[in-house]
Design an enzyme around this catalytic site. Structure first.
Site, PDB file in Angstrom:
ATOM      1  N   LYS A   1       8.157 -22.825 -65.339  1.00  0.00           N
ATOM      2  CA  LYS A   1       9.354 -23.617 -65.007  1.00  0.00           C
ATOM      3  C   LYS A   1      10.279 -22.831 -64.083  1.00  0.00           C
ATOM      4  CE  LYS A   1      13.121 -26.255 -65.809  1.00  0.00           C
ATOM      5  NZ  LYS A   1      14.196 -25.330 -65.598  1.00  0.00           N
TER       6      LYS A   1
ATOM      7  N   HIS B   1      13.841 -25.303 -77.000  1.00  0.00           N
ATOM      8  CA  HIS B   1      13.231 -26.630 -76.942  1.00  0.00           C
ATOM      9  C   HIS B   1      11.714 -26.427 -76.955  1.00  0.00           C
ATOM     10  CE1 HIS B   1      12.585 -25.540 -72.777  1.00  0.00           C
ATOM     11  NE2 HIS B   1      13.894 -25.430 -72.566  1.00  0.00           N
TER      12      HIS B   1
ATOM     13  N   GLY C   1      17.969 -18.728 -75.800  1.00  0.00           N
ATOM     14  CA  GLY C   1      18.275 -19.612 -76.918  1.00  0.00           C
ATOM     15  C   GLY C   1      18.366 -21.062 -76.489  1.00  0.00           C
TER      16      GLY C   1
ATOM     17  N   GLY D   1       7.838 -18.761 -68.595  1.00  0.00           N
ATOM     18  CA  GLY D   1       7.494 -20.123 -68.200  1.00  0.00           C
ATOM     19  C   GLY D   1       7.358 -20.249 -66.687  1.00  0.00           C
TER      20      GLY D   1
ATOM     21  N   HIS E   1      10.120 -23.674 -74.762  1.00  0.00           N
ATOM     22  CA  HIS E   1      10.151 -22.325 -75.332  1.00  0.00           C
ATOM     23  C   HIS E   1       9.075 -22.187 -76.422  1.00  0.00           C
ATOM     24  CE1 HIS E   1      14.596 -22.668 -74.166  1.00  0.00           C
ATOM     25  NE2 HIS E   1      14.192 -21.612 -73.492  1.00  0.00           N
TER      26      HIS E   1
HETATM   27  P1  AMP Z   1      15.572 -19.645 -70.755  1.00  0.00           P
HETATM   28  O1  AMP Z   1      15.950 -19.663 -72.197  1.00  0.00           O
HETATM   29  O2  AMP Z   1      15.940 -20.887 -70.026  1.00  0.00           O
HETATM   30  O3  AMP Z   1      15.964 -18.376 -70.057  1.00  0.00           O
HETATM   31  O4  AMP Z   1      13.991 -19.649 -70.736  1.00  0.00           O
HETATM   32  C1  AMP Z   1      13.253 -18.692 -71.451  1.00  0.00           C
HETATM   33  C2  AMP Z   1      11.813 -18.789 -71.039  1.00  0.00           C
HETATM   34  O5  AMP Z   1      11.329 -20.094 -71.330  1.00  0.00           O
HETATM   35  C3  AMP Z   1      11.621 -18.572 -69.540  1.00  0.00           C
HETATM   36  O6  AMP Z   1      10.440 -17.797 -69.346  1.00  0.00           O
HETATM   37  C4  AMP Z   1      11.464 -19.957 -69.023  1.00  0.00           C
HETATM   38  O7  AMP Z   1      10.703 -20.035 -67.842  1.00  0.00           O
HETATM   39  C5  AMP Z   1      10.744 -20.626 -70.169  1.00  0.00           C
HETATM   40  N1  AMP Z   1      10.917 -22.073 -70.124  1.00  0.00           N
HETATM   41  C6  AMP Z   1      12.081 -22.752 -69.992  1.00  0.00           C
HETATM   42  N2  AMP Z   1      11.848 -24.068 -69.913  1.00  0.00           N
HETATM   43  C7  AMP Z   1      10.496 -24.227 -69.981  1.00  0.00           C
HETATM   44  C8  AMP Z   1       9.620 -25.354 -69.933  1.00  0.00           C
HETATM   45  N3  AMP Z   1      10.082 -26.602 -69.807  1.00  0.00           N
HETATM   46  N4  AMP Z   1       8.291 -25.130 -70.037  1.00  0.00           N
HETATM   47  C9  AMP Z   1       7.806 -23.875 -70.158  1.00  0.00           C
HETATM   48  N5  AMP Z   1       8.584 -22.772 -70.206  1.00  0.00           N
HETATM   49  C10 AMP Z   1       9.900 -22.947 -70.117  1.00  0.00           C
END
Ligand code: AMP
Length: 279
Positions: free
Chosen positions: A150, A35, A32, A148, A38
Site C-alpha cells: 500500500k 485494520h 496503530g 505493505g 495490518h
Molecule cells: P501504518 O500504520 O499506516 O503506518 O501502516 C503500517 C504498515 O501496514 C505499513 O507497512 C503499511 O504499508 C501497511 N498497510 C497499511 N494499509 C495496508 C493495506 N491496506 N494493505 C496492506 N498493508 C497495509
C-alpha cells in the site's frame, strides 16, 4: 491478553530469551488504528516466524503536518483486541520519549528512491520513516520485517536502506488489502465522511482504467488525463500525482517490459489518500 511493552529494556529482555532458543523473530511496524490490512501483515509474519512483535508508534518525525499528527487516530485498546486472536507474542507501544530521548541527534536519510512523490510533497517524511524503522530493527532484532505494498514508495525506501546499511533483516512486502469496492484500507479512512467514503473508490477505479489504457496502447498523457478527469468528476478535490513509475527505482517510466507501477495521491473531503497498483 497480549502483553503491551513500553520500554526498549523490556522488549530486549523478551527478545533475548527467544533468540537464546534459536527462534526467528518477525516484526510488523505500524502506527496503530489497526485494520484488516495490518492484520494481513501479522498473519504473514505468524506464518513466517516463530515469534511476532507488532509495534504501535505514531512516529512524530514522519509527520510533516502537525494537524495530521494531532488528528491521527489512536485506538490502542481496540488494536490489542484485534491482535489477541492472532496470537501475537508481544505488542511494543513506546512513548515518544522512549524512542527519542533527550539529546537524540541522528537521522537516517535515503536519497534516490525517497526523493520524488511523497518525498518531495512531504518534507522530511522519509527521513522520519527511515530513522524510526532503523531504530525498530535495532530494538527488536527482527529477522524479518513485514511492510505493505500500500505504501509502495516506503517499501522501496526501506529495501534500499536495508541493502545500503547491511541491516540483517529480510523485508517482506505484502499485497494491498482492499475494501470490496476497491478502496485501499487505511487508518485515515475513518476520517472520511459518509459521502466522501462513497466517492473514495473512484481513485482505484480510475487507476485501473489508466493502467488498462496504457496496456492497450494509449499514450500515457491520454491514459492519465482521462483517469484524472474521471477521479475529479467523481468528487475528488485534487489529484496531487497520478504517475507511471518504474516499480523499483520510481523513475518516470512507461516501459511495459519492466515491472511498472501506477502511483497516486488525491484529496477527498479534506483527507489525503494514496494508492498504487501494478500496471
Ligand atoms: P501504518 O500504520 O499506516 O503506518 O501502516 C503500517 C504498515 O501496514 C505499513 O507497512 C503499511 O504499508 C501497511 N498497510 C497499511 N494499509 C495496508 C493495506 N491496506 N494493505 C496492506 N498493508 C497495509
Amino acid at each position: 491478553m497480549i502483553p503491551i511493552l513500553r520500554t526498549v529494556a523490556d522488549l530486549r529482555a523478551i527478545v533475548r530469551g527467544w533468540k537464546a532458543q534459536g527462534q526467528t523473530v518477525g516484526v510488523v511496524p505500524t502506527m496503530g488504528a489497526l485494520h484488516d490490512g495490518h492484520l494481513s501483515l501479522v498473519q504473514a509474519a505468524k506464518a513466517g516466524c516463530d515469534r511476532v512483535i507488532v509495534t504501535i508508534f505514531v512516529n512524530p518525525k514522519q509527520f510533516n503536518n502537525p494537524s495530521d499528527l494531532a488528528k491521527y487516530p489512536r485506538t490502542e485498546e481496540a488494536d490489542a483486541a484485534l491482535l489477541a486472536p492472532l496470537q501475537v507474542d508481544t505488542v511494543f507501544s513506546p512513548n515518544p520519549d522512549e524512542v527519542y530521548p533527550k539529546g537524540f541527534a541522528t537521522t537516517v536519510s535515503v536519497a534516490g528512491v525517497a526523493a520524488p512523490l511523497e518525498g518531495s510533497l512531504r518534507q522530511g517524511h522519509f527521513d522520519g520513516v527511515a530513522t524510526v524503522v532503523t531504530k525498530l530493527f535495532g530494538m527488536t532484532r527482527a529477522d524479518r520485517a513485514y511492510f505493505g505494498q500500500k505504501d509502495w514508495q516506503q517499501l522501496q525506501v526501506v529495501r534500499r536502506m536495508v541493502a545500503d546499511l547491511n541491516l540483517p533483516v529480510e523485508i517482506i512486502g505484502c499485497e494491498t488489502f482492499r475494501e470490496t469496492d476497491g478502496l485501499a484500507m487505511s487508518s485515515r479512512n475513518v476520517r472520511l465522511t459518509a459521502s466522501a467514503r462513497q466517492i473514495a473508490p473512484a481513485l482505484h477505479a480510475g487507476m485501473r482504467a489508466a493502467s488498462a489504457a496504457l496496456r492497450a496502447g494509449a499514450p500515457q498523457e491520454v491514459a492519465l488525463t482521462q483517469a484524472e478527469a474521471t477521479i475529479r468528476a467523481a468528487g475528488f478535490e485534487d489529484v496531487e500525482y497520478l504517475t507511471f513509475r518504474d516499480a523499483d527505482t520510481l523513475d518516470t517510466s512507461t516501459d511495459l517490459s519492466r515491472p511498472l507501477r501506477l502511483l497516486a495521491a488525491a484529496w477527498i473531503g479534506g483527507v489525503r489518500l494514496i494508492d498504487n497498483i501494478a500496471v
